[in-house]
Design a protein around this motif. Structure first.
Motif, PDB file in Angstrom:
ATOM      1  N   GLY A   1     -13.016 -34.316 -69.074  1.00 46.38           N
ATOM      2  CA  GLY A   1     -12.951 -32.792 -68.914  1.00 46.38           C
ATOM      3  C   GLY A   1     -11.607 -32.418 -68.163  1.00 46.38           C
ATOM      4  O   GLY A   1     -11.170 -31.409 -68.071  1.00 46.38           O
ATOM      5  N   ALA A   2     -11.167 -33.320 -67.216  1.00 47.63           N
ATOM      6  CA  ALA A   2      -9.994 -32.929 -66.299  1.00 47.63           C
ATOM      7  C   ALA A   2      -8.843 -33.833 -66.920  1.00 47.63           C
ATOM      8  O   ALA A   2      -8.914 -34.419 -67.902  1.00 47.63           O
ATOM      9  CB  ALA A   2     -10.450 -33.389 -64.828  1.00 47.63           C
ATOM     10  N   GLY A   3      -7.675 -33.643 -66.141  1.00 44.89           N
ATOM     11  CA  GLY A   3      -6.384 -34.397 -66.713  1.00 44.89           C
ATOM     12  C   GLY A   3      -6.030 -33.680 -67.695  1.00 44.89           C
ATOM     13  O   GLY A   3      -6.079 -32.679 -68.164  1.00 44.89           O
ATOM     14  N   ILE A   4      -5.425 -34.776 -68.404  1.00 41.35           N
ATOM     15  CA  ILE A   4      -4.588 -34.191 -69.844  1.00 41.35           C
ATOM     16  C   ILE A   4      -5.559 -33.779 -70.746  1.00 41.35           C
ATOM     17  O   ILE A   4      -5.352 -32.967 -71.483  1.00 41.35           O
ATOM     18  CB  ILE A   4      -3.690 -35.570 -70.224  1.00 41.35           C
ATOM     19  CG1 ILE A   4      -2.758 -35.780 -69.323  1.00 41.35           C
ATOM     20  CG2 ILE A   4      -3.239 -34.912 -71.754  1.00 41.35           C
ATOM     21  CD1 ILE A   4      -1.720 -37.077 -69.858  1.00 41.35           C
TER      22      ILE A   4
ATOM     23  N   LEU B   1      -6.737 -30.368 -70.054  1.00 45.78           N
ATOM     24  CA  LEU B   1      -5.418 -29.241 -70.175  1.00 45.78           C
ATOM     25  C   LEU B   1      -5.414 -28.967 -71.505  1.00 45.78           C
ATOM     26  O   LEU B   1      -5.082 -27.803 -72.024  1.00 45.78           O
ATOM     27  CB  LEU B   1      -4.185 -29.862 -69.707  1.00 45.78           C
ATOM     28  CG  LEU B   1      -2.902 -28.799 -69.863  1.00 45.78           C
ATOM     29  CD1 LEU B   1      -3.126 -27.664 -69.247  1.00 45.78           C
ATOM     30  CD2 LEU B   1      -1.602 -29.904 -69.379  1.00 45.78           C
ATOM     31  N   LEU B   2      -5.536 -30.000 -72.402  1.00 41.75           N
ATOM     32  CA  LEU B   2      -5.260 -29.802 -73.904  1.00 41.75           C
ATOM     33  C   LEU B   2      -6.242 -28.852 -74.538  1.00 41.75           C
ATOM     34  O   LEU B   2      -6.173 -28.171 -75.567  1.00 41.75           O
ATOM     35  CB  LEU B   2      -4.941 -31.270 -74.725  1.00 41.75           C
ATOM     36  CG  LEU B   2      -3.763 -32.014 -74.252  1.00 41.75           C
ATOM     37  CD1 LEU B   2      -3.531 -33.279 -74.925  1.00 41.75           C
ATOM     38  CD2 LEU B   2      -2.492 -31.107 -74.594  1.00 41.75           C
TER      39      LEU B   2
ATOM     40  N   LEU C   1       2.966 -35.677 -72.937  1.00 44.06           N
ATOM     41  CA  LEU C   1       2.229 -34.663 -72.832  1.00 44.06           C
ATOM     42  C   LEU C   1       2.760 -33.647 -73.947  1.00 44.06           C
ATOM     43  O   LEU C   1       2.199 -32.917 -74.789  1.00 44.06           O
ATOM     44  CB  LEU C   1       2.516 -34.078 -71.565  1.00 44.06           C
ATOM     45  CG  LEU C   1       1.359 -33.770 -70.657  1.00 44.06           C
ATOM     46  CD1 LEU C   1       1.701 -32.822 -69.483  1.00 44.06           C
ATOM     47  CD2 LEU C   1       0.215 -33.065 -71.236  1.00 44.06           C
ATOM     48  N   VAL C   2       4.300 -33.782 -74.236  1.00 47.71           N
ATOM     49  CA  VAL C   2       4.699 -32.787 -75.146  1.00 47.71           C
ATOM     50  C   VAL C   2       4.390 -33.180 -76.530  1.00 47.71           C
ATOM     51  O   VAL C   2       3.938 -32.411 -77.206  1.00 47.71           O
ATOM     52  CB  VAL C   2       6.424 -32.921 -75.058  1.00 47.71           C
ATOM     53  CG1 VAL C   2       6.940 -32.172 -76.139  1.00 47.71           C
ATOM     54  CG2 VAL C   2       6.863 -32.633 -73.719  1.00 47.71           C
ATOM     55  N   ARG C   3       4.452 -34.430 -76.857  1.00 49.15           N
ATOM     56  CA  ARG C   3       3.922 -34.734 -78.401  1.00 49.15           C
ATOM     57  C   ARG C   3       2.271 -34.441 -78.446  1.00 49.15           C
ATOM     58  O   ARG C   3       1.902 -33.887 -79.422  1.00 49.15           O
ATOM     59  CB  ARG C   3       4.232 -36.281 -78.592  1.00 49.15           C
ATOM     60  CG  ARG C   3       3.720 -36.780 -79.872  1.00 49.15           C
ATOM     61  CD  ARG C   3       3.815 -37.989 -80.022  1.00 49.15           C
ATOM     62  NE  ARG C   3       2.810 -39.055 -79.098  1.00 49.15           N
ATOM     63  CZ  ARG C   3       3.485 -39.594 -78.105  1.00 49.15           C
ATOM     64  NH1 ARG C   3       4.882 -39.756 -77.754  1.00 49.15           N
ATOM     65  NH2 ARG C   3       2.674 -40.350 -77.456  1.00 49.15           N
ATOM     66  N   SER C   4       1.539 -34.426 -77.263  1.00 51.01           N
ATOM     67  CA  SER C   4      -0.004 -34.230 -77.471  1.00 51.01           C
ATOM     68  C   SER C   4      -0.124 -32.717 -77.594  1.00 51.01           C
ATOM     69  O   SER C   4      -0.946 -32.142 -78.029  1.00 51.01           O
ATOM     70  CB  SER C   4      -0.750 -34.762 -76.326  1.00 51.01           C
ATOM     71  OG  SER C   4      -0.326 -36.087 -76.443  1.00 51.01           O
ATOM     72  N   ALA C   5       0.812 -32.229 -76.793  1.00 49.66           N
ATOM     73  CA  ALA C   5       0.487 -30.342 -77.000  1.00 49.66           C
ATOM     74  C   ALA C   5       0.813 -29.844 -77.837  1.00 49.66           C
ATOM     75  O   ALA C   5       0.568 -28.733 -78.105  1.00 49.66           O
ATOM     76  CB  ALA C   5       1.097 -30.121 -75.506  1.00 49.66           C
TER      77      ALA C   5
END
Length: 329
Positions: A69-72, A75-76, A111-115
């Motif tokens: 639940g924390a981290g990347i 956030l996503l 991050l960019v690809r995942s977001a």
């Protein structure tokens, strides 16, 4: 309304926090972890009528040992919820920490690809000169058409550079689709935050964002009531800690039909120095809400109302409130 920024601790975001400390008219609130920061910014945005802003430096859980639940991932998840609810947000992330003693830096996450699937736009900025234009474009994109979150990913070296940027309020002078400026919410005695779907326990961090926005717009006499189930309390620990740390008063109405989570609710609230009241009958609901309204203002902390017989609809009716719930797609 002062420009409010929500964030989470992280070495990669230190340049931003240092700059914000020097900025006039900008306030910061540090959340326990990334999803709390997103939900707080979303509550602020939906109450204040402008795009919410958060700064985060998320890492991959397997590298940091962060809990689920924390981290990347966290956030996503928060960005996905904001995207579904059509909430305008601008999320600035730092993706590389400063070099450690061994001379190496923490590897950057994708991050960019995942977001991209959970935002309206996600970009990486390498050139410091492009940062001001990217931020202005992010605010416009977040509010254009169907609102939603926008992510800007910055390397540590880019964020550490000094660039010329106008006051934050100038970046968010957007108007509604009918051409009229957004206005502060109408005055009401109570403001209810309820959740249909989305991550469990998000009502509490959202209530923190709503409370901050109401205070900044002069609506200090408005009481915020967050509705949550007893099974959601373990997911609200971080947000309750943030609320007590920053003196954010609101009423937490917890429903416990089976009577199994009441003890845990009392224990959790007492650990943060918060008071509570049990509501056993429907006739005492109005008086309990009146007590909680005064108590949360006096203590500047969340106040618990533990209810076994009432349903969320009954609480909303008794409070005669303006309701903040997820928007329909």
């Amino acid at each position: 309304m002062p420009f409010q920024i929500f964030g989470t601790p992280g070495a990669a975001a230190l340049p931003w926090y240092e700059a914000l400390e020097r900025a006039d008219g900008t306030r910061q609130l540090m959340a326990h972890h990334e999803p709390d920061a997103v939900h707080m910014a979303a509550g602020w945005a939906r109450t204040g009528g402008r795009a919410g802003v958060l700064v985060a430096a998320p890492e991959e859980p397997e590298r940091t040992g962060a809990r689920h639940g924390a981290g990347i991932d966290g956030l996503l998840t928060g960005l996905r919820t904001a995207h579904m609810d059509a909430v305008p947000l601008v999320c600035v992330t730092g993706r590389t920490a400063p070099p450690g003693r061994d001379g190496t830096a923490v590897p950057a996450a994708a991050l960019v690809r995942s977001a991209r699937p959970v935002t309206k736009a996600a970009v990486r900025i390498e050139d410091p000169a492009r940062v001001p234009r990217a931020l202005r474009a992010a605010f416009r994109t977040a509010r254009a058409g169907r609102p939603g979150p926008v992510l800007i990913d910055l390397p540590y070296g880019t964020a550490a550079q000094d660039v010329l940027l106008g006051p934050p309020d100038e970046q968010d002078r957007t108007r509604a689709e009918d051409g009229r400026p957004h206005r502060a919410p109408r005055r009401t005695r109570r403001f209810v935050v309820c959740g249909r779907g989305g991550p469990p326990g998000r009502q509490v961090p959202t209530a923190v964002g709503v409370r901050v926005a109401l205070d900044a717009s002069g609506h200090r006499d408005t009481t915020v009531v967050a509705l949550a189930g007893a099974d959601q309390l373990p997911h609200t620990v971080g947000a309750l800690g943030t609320a007590t740390r920053y003196g954010t008063p609101f009423v937490l109405a917890v429903f416990d039909p089976g009577g199994r989570g009441g003890g845990r609710a009392w224990e959790l609230m007492r650990s943060y120095g918060c008071s509570g009241h049990r509501v056993d009958g429907r006739d005492s609901l109005r008086s309990a809400l009146a007590w909680a309204r005064k108590e949360c203002v006096t203590t500047a902390r969340p106040v618990l109302l533990l209810m076994a017989a009432q349903a969320p609809a009954q609480v909303r009716t008794a409070a005669r409130t303006q309701t903040l719930a997820p928007r329909e797609a």
